[in-house]
Write a protein that holds these residues in place. Sequence first.
Motif, PDB file in Angstrom:
ATOM      1  N   UNK A   1       0.851  -1.202   0.000  1.00 40.73           N
ATOM      2  CA  UNK A   1       0.000   0.000   0.000  1.00 40.73           C
ATOM      3  C   UNK A   1       0.878   1.240   0.000  1.00 40.73           C
ATOM      4  N   UNK A   2       0.480   2.256  -0.737  1.00 36.60           N
ATOM      5  CA  UNK A   2       1.215   3.532  -0.737  1.00 36.60           C
ATOM      6  C   UNK A   2       1.282   4.085   0.685  1.00 36.60           C
ATOM      7  N   UNK A   3       2.468   4.501   1.106  1.00 30.75           N
ATOM      8  CA  UNK A   3       2.569   5.039   2.472  1.00 30.75           C
ATOM      9  C   UNK A   3       2.086   6.494   2.515  1.00 30.75           C
ATOM     10  N   UNK A   4       2.102   7.044   3.732  1.00 33.13           N
ATOM     11  CA  UNK A   4       1.503   8.380   3.898  1.00 33.13           C
ATOM     12  C   UNK A   4       2.314   9.484   3.248  1.00 33.13           C
ATOM     13  N   UNK A   5       3.567   9.215   2.898  1.00 31.68           N
ATOM     14  CA  UNK A   5       4.354  10.231   2.175  1.00 31.68           C
ATOM     15  C   UNK A   5       4.083  10.154   0.679  1.00 31.68           C
ATOM     16  N   UNK A   6       3.427   9.077   0.257  1.00 29.74           N
ATOM     17  CA  UNK A   6       3.138   8.920  -1.167  1.00 29.74           C
ATOM     18  C   UNK A   6       4.308   8.382  -1.955  1.00 29.74           C
ATOM     19  N   UNK A   7       5.229   7.687  -1.274  1.00 31.00           N
ATOM     20  CA  UNK A   7       6.387   7.120  -1.989  1.00 31.00           C
ATOM     21  C   UNK A   7       5.934   6.121  -3.047  1.00 31.00           C
ATOM     22  N   UNK A   8       6.742   5.996  -4.082  1.00 33.64           N
ATOM     23  CA  UNK A   8       6.442   5.016  -5.136  1.00 33.64           C
ATOM     24  C   UNK A   8       6.370   3.625  -4.510  1.00 33.64           C
ATOM     25  N   UNK A   9       5.450   2.822  -5.005  1.00 34.99           N
ATOM     26  CA  UNK A   9       5.143   1.527  -4.385  1.00 34.99           C
ATOM     27  C   UNK A   9       5.682   0.375  -5.224  1.00 34.99           C
ATOM     28  N   UNK A  10       6.419  -0.528  -4.577  1.00 39.58           N
ATOM     29  CA  UNK A  10       6.849  -1.759  -5.248  1.00 39.58           C
ATOM     30  C   UNK A  10       5.689  -2.744  -5.198  1.00 39.58           C
ATOM     31  N   UNK A  11       5.287  -3.188  -6.360  1.00 37.88           N
ATOM     32  CA  UNK A  11       4.088  -4.031  -6.423  1.00 37.88           C
ATOM     33  C   UNK A  11       4.493  -5.496  -6.613  1.00 37.88           C
ATOM     34  N   UNK A  12       4.044  -6.346  -5.705  1.00 38.30           N
ATOM     35  CA  UNK A  12       4.385  -7.768  -5.832  1.00 38.30           C
ATOM     36  C   UNK A  12       3.837  -8.356  -7.134  1.00 38.30           C
ATOM     37  N   UNK A  13       4.563  -9.328  -7.677  1.00 35.40           N
ATOM     38  CA  UNK A  13       4.132  -9.971  -8.922  1.00 35.40           C
ATOM     39  C   UNK A  13       2.719 -10.542  -8.772  1.00 35.40           C
ATOM     40  N   UNK A  14       1.945 -10.377  -9.813  1.00 34.89           N
ATOM     41  CA  UNK A  14       0.612 -10.988  -9.861  1.00 34.89           C
ATOM     42  C   UNK A  14      -0.424 -10.316  -8.981  1.00 34.89           C
ATOM     43  N   UNK A  15      -0.069  -9.186  -8.381  1.00 36.67           N
ATOM     44  CA  UNK A  15      -1.031  -8.540  -7.477  1.00 36.67           C
ATOM     45  C   UNK A  15      -2.153  -7.866  -8.265  1.00 36.67           C
ATOM     46  N   UNK A  16      -3.289  -7.815  -7.629  1.00 34.93           N
ATOM     47  CA  UNK A  16      -4.414  -7.056  -8.188  1.00 34.93           C
ATOM     48  C   UNK A  16      -4.345  -5.649  -7.603  1.00 34.93           C
ATOM     49  N   UNK A  17      -4.551  -4.641  -8.457  1.00 36.14           N
ATOM     50  CA  UNK A  17      -4.374  -3.256  -8.010  1.00 36.14           C
ATOM     51  C   UNK A  17      -5.698  -2.521  -7.848  1.00 36.14           C
ATOM     52  N   UNK A  18      -5.733  -1.766  -6.777  1.00 39.81           N
ATOM     53  CA  UNK A  18      -6.869  -0.863  -6.558  1.00 39.81           C
ATOM     54  C   UNK A  18      -6.277   0.517  -6.310  1.00 39.81           C
ATOM     55  N   UNK A  19      -6.785   1.523  -7.009  1.00 42.63           N
ATOM     56  CA  UNK A  19      -6.350   2.895  -6.745  1.00 42.63           C
ATOM     57  C   UNK A  19      -7.480   3.629  -6.034  1.00 42.63           C
ATOM     58  N   UNK A  20      -7.127   4.187  -4.899  1.00 39.62           N
ATOM     59  CA  UNK A  20      -8.110   4.929  -4.093  1.00 39.62           C
ATOM     60  C   UNK A  20      -8.145   6.367  -4.607  1.00 39.62           C
ATOM     61  N   UNK A  21      -9.051   6.627  -5.540  1.00 35.57           N
ATOM     62  CA  UNK A  21      -9.047   7.951  -6.175  1.00 35.57           C
ATOM     63  C   UNK A  21      -9.533   9.063  -5.236  1.00 35.57           C
ATOM     64  N   UNK A  22     -10.148   8.675  -4.136  1.00 33.28           N
ATOM     65  CA  UNK A  22     -10.591   9.687  -3.169  1.00 33.28           C
ATOM     66  C   UNK A  22      -9.554   9.955  -2.087  1.00 33.28           C
ATOM     67  N   UNK A  23      -8.471   9.177  -2.080  1.00 35.92           N
ATOM     68  CA  UNK A  23      -7.425   9.345  -1.056  1.00 35.92           C
ATOM     69  C   UNK A  23      -6.192   9.923  -1.727  1.00 35.92           C
ATOM     70  N   UNK A  24      -6.046  11.221  -1.636  1.00 33.86           N
ATOM     71  CA  UNK A  24      -4.919  11.840  -2.325  1.00 33.86           C
ATOM     72  C   UNK A  24      -3.912  12.397  -1.320  1.00 33.86           C
ATOM     73  N   UNK A  25      -2.664  12.227  -1.679  1.00 34.51           N
ATOM     74  CA  UNK A  25      -1.569  12.745  -0.857  1.00 34.51           C
ATOM     75  C   UNK A  25      -1.024  13.970  -1.590  1.00 34.51           C
ATOM     76  N   UNK A  26      -1.012  15.105  -0.925  1.00 36.16           N
ATOM     77  CA  UNK A  26      -0.598  16.339  -1.587  1.00 36.16           C
ATOM     78  C   UNK A  26       0.861  16.278  -2.011  1.00 36.16           C
ATOM     79  N   UNK A  27       1.129  16.849  -3.158  1.00 38.35           N
ATOM     80  CA  UNK A  27       2.508  16.903  -3.643  1.00 38.35           C
ATOM     81  C   UNK A  27       3.362  17.766  -2.722  1.00 38.35           C
ATOM     82  N   UNK A  28       4.665  17.566  -2.804  1.00 41.22           N
ATOM     83  CA  UNK A  28       5.575  18.330  -1.940  1.00 41.22           C
ATOM     84  C   UNK A  28       5.602  19.796  -2.401  1.00 41.22           C
TER      85      UNK A  28
END
Length: 189
Positions: A159-186
């Motif tokens: 899961x994306x952390x609270x800083x919004x760091x790029x996420x390493x995605x495990x092989x074969x994972x199913x992805x969900x993007x939480x479009x209502x949960x946004x982390x403000x840019x720096x």
Amino acid sequence: MTVDTRLLQQGAGTDPLREMSRRTFLNYAWLASLGVLTAETAVVFYQFAMPRLGPGEFGGPVDLGLAEILPGIGADPEPFHKAKFWWVVDDEGAAIALYKVCPHLGCIYQWKPNQAKFICPCHGSEFERGGALIRSPAPRGLDRMVIRAYDAADELVAETNERGDALHIPDGARLVVETGLRILGHEAA
Ligand code: FES
């Protein structure tokens, strides 16, 4: 015999029966307006109180299926229009979902492959591939959405952390993007 028409007209204007029906009509009209206003207010409150997002719509979680939909490592970002974000995979293979709206005044910025950066057409803000601010007037870098990865048993595995760091995605994972949960840019330094 002559009739004084002024008296007749005066008398008609003060006829108690006509005055009564006029007042009754105005009362009914006022009540009808009040009823319409009440009904409209009730509809507005109902729409406000009820969730308006269906599954998979922008503003809520958007299920994207398997991770193979991601662009290749270091490739140009790819827009995912339905959920209003850009997929970015950095040079180490980690993923970012950048909200497509410029943090300055809300224009839709674009990826410029020949310049390898995002540029907003409205006031010229520029951003790196990962969303960092290069050039104002935008007050900060691009906002990021939270990405969640699930395994075949539907367990959350990344899961994306609270800083919004790029996420390493495990092989074969199913992805969900939480479009209502946004982390403000720096913010700009
Ligand atoms: S809205 Fe993007 S630079 Fe102004």
